[in-house]
Design an enzyme around this catalytic site. Structure first.
Site, PDB file in Angstrom:
ATOM      1  CD  GLN A 178       8.869   5.450  -2.783  1.00 27.78           C
ATOM      2  OE1 GLN A 178       9.440   4.384  -2.786  1.00 27.78           O
ATOM      3  NE2 GLN A 178       9.385   6.529  -3.317  1.00 27.78           N
ATOM      4  CG  HIS A 224       6.124   2.223   1.244  1.00 29.58           C
ATOM      5  ND1 HIS A 224       7.347   2.665   0.805  1.00 29.58           N
ATOM      6  CD2 HIS A 224       5.718   1.301   0.332  1.00 29.58           C
ATOM      7  CE1 HIS A 224       7.661   2.052  -0.336  1.00 29.58           C
ATOM      8  NE2 HIS A 224       6.693   1.224  -0.645  1.00 29.58           N
ATOM      9  CB  CYS A 278      -9.253  -5.919  13.400  1.00 32.01           C
ATOM     10  SG  CYS A 278     -10.326  -5.039  12.261  1.00 32.01           S
TER      11      CYS A 278
END
Ligand code: NAD
Ligand code: ZN
Length: 269
Positions: free
Chosen positions: A112, A130, A165
């Protein structure tokens, strides 16, 4: 000082890991506290000391969605969000997990943590549930980028934020998964697959209260209950957690990951 009870649990974990066919580790903020990175909710946690930061954290994703340019402007004009994360070093707990991968004992680490310390310690089979504070990610297609892929200061000066992007043109954000943001689909899917196939799960330094991550150990335990597939779940944590209390884990080795993990590796070698 390590008690003789803890010592025998360390030996037990070493045996269980040596016998496992497909072991994975799950880690949380606790494995990085010995590197000097505070957890969020502990006594000296980031949010305990700065409730305003917690309020902001809950708003980040909404703000990004509402106005990605503004989100970036605030990040670039404000103090560095990485703080001094760059100067933190992996500790013996991280090193031990990297060695378990090298020894072929550990197949995957699902963390995480966003601090990049598992990668820097040498783990290659790493799922950053995460995200990673040192990377960027497209909000539409999840393509990952290195910060140096974009000249952010220039985009700011030219009023051309957010970065776009290169694969789909979608708005790019920090790779860190903000509150309210879905877990990137690729990582979520693979984490479920690994939790669904492992026969040993080593859970290090997580209170296992943040969902959907906290679902992964529960999934492994359920498989055991429903299909009779053998799964051993071991916790290493300073304190008992809901996983201990609900008997999701078979046993807990109570102590610091930076102390316990190297001893497990030593016993395996
Ligand atoms: P948490 O703060 O909820 O729980 C940390 C757990 O680790 C606690 O149970 C604590 O008792 C234990 N612990 C602390 N130091 C330990 C040590 N040295 N040895 C063994 N156990 C120790 O953390 P969480 O479960 O990871 O959830 C917090 C969320 O915050 C996560 O989503 C994570 O992404 C994020 N976070 C990440 C970092 C990081 O990247 N290092 C730091 C803070 C928060
Ligand atoms: Zn994209």
């Amino acid at each position: 000082m390590i008690s003789s009870d803890t010592e025998s649990l360390i030996q037990r974990a070493a045996r269980d890991l040596s016998r496992a066919k497909y072991a994975i580790a799950l880690t949380g903020a606790g494995i990085s506290t010995e590197s000097g990175i505070p957890d969020f909710r502990g006594p000296s946690g980031v949010w305990t000391r700065n409730p305003e930061a917690e309020r902001k954290a809950y708003q980040s994703y909404e703000r990004f969605r509402a106005d990605p340019a503004q989100y970036w402007e605030e990040r670039l004009r404000g103090p560095s969000l990485l703080g001094n994360l760059e100067n933190m070093q992996p500790n013996p707990g991280h090193a031990a997990l990297a060695e378990l991968e090298t020894l072929g004992v550990l197949q995957w680490v699902i963390t995480q943590n966003i601090d990049n310390l598992h990668r820097r310690a040498g783990n290659q089979n790493l799922l950053e549930y995460h995200g990673n504070a040192f990377r960027l990610r497209c909000a539409d297609c999840n393509a990952r980028y290195e910060p140096q892929d974009y000249d952010l200061k220039r985009l700011l000066a030219e009023g051309r934020l957010p970065p776009r992007c290169r694969q789909c043109g979608g708005p790019v954000k920090s790779d860190v998964v903000h509150f309210g943001e879905p877990i990137p689909e690729d990582v979520a899917r693979q984490s479920l697959d690994e939790a669904g196939r492992c026969d040993l799960m080593l859970i290090c330094g997580t209170s296992a209260v943040v969902y959907p991550f906290a679902y992964l150990p529960r999934l492994a335990r359920e498989r055991h209950a429903r299909k009779g597939e053998a799964v051993t779940i071991i916790e290493i944590n300073a304190d008992p957690t809901p996983l201990t209390e609900e008997e999701i884990s078979d046993y807990i080795i109570q102590g610091r990951t930076g102390e316990i993990l190297p001893k497990i590796v030593e016993a395996i070698r």
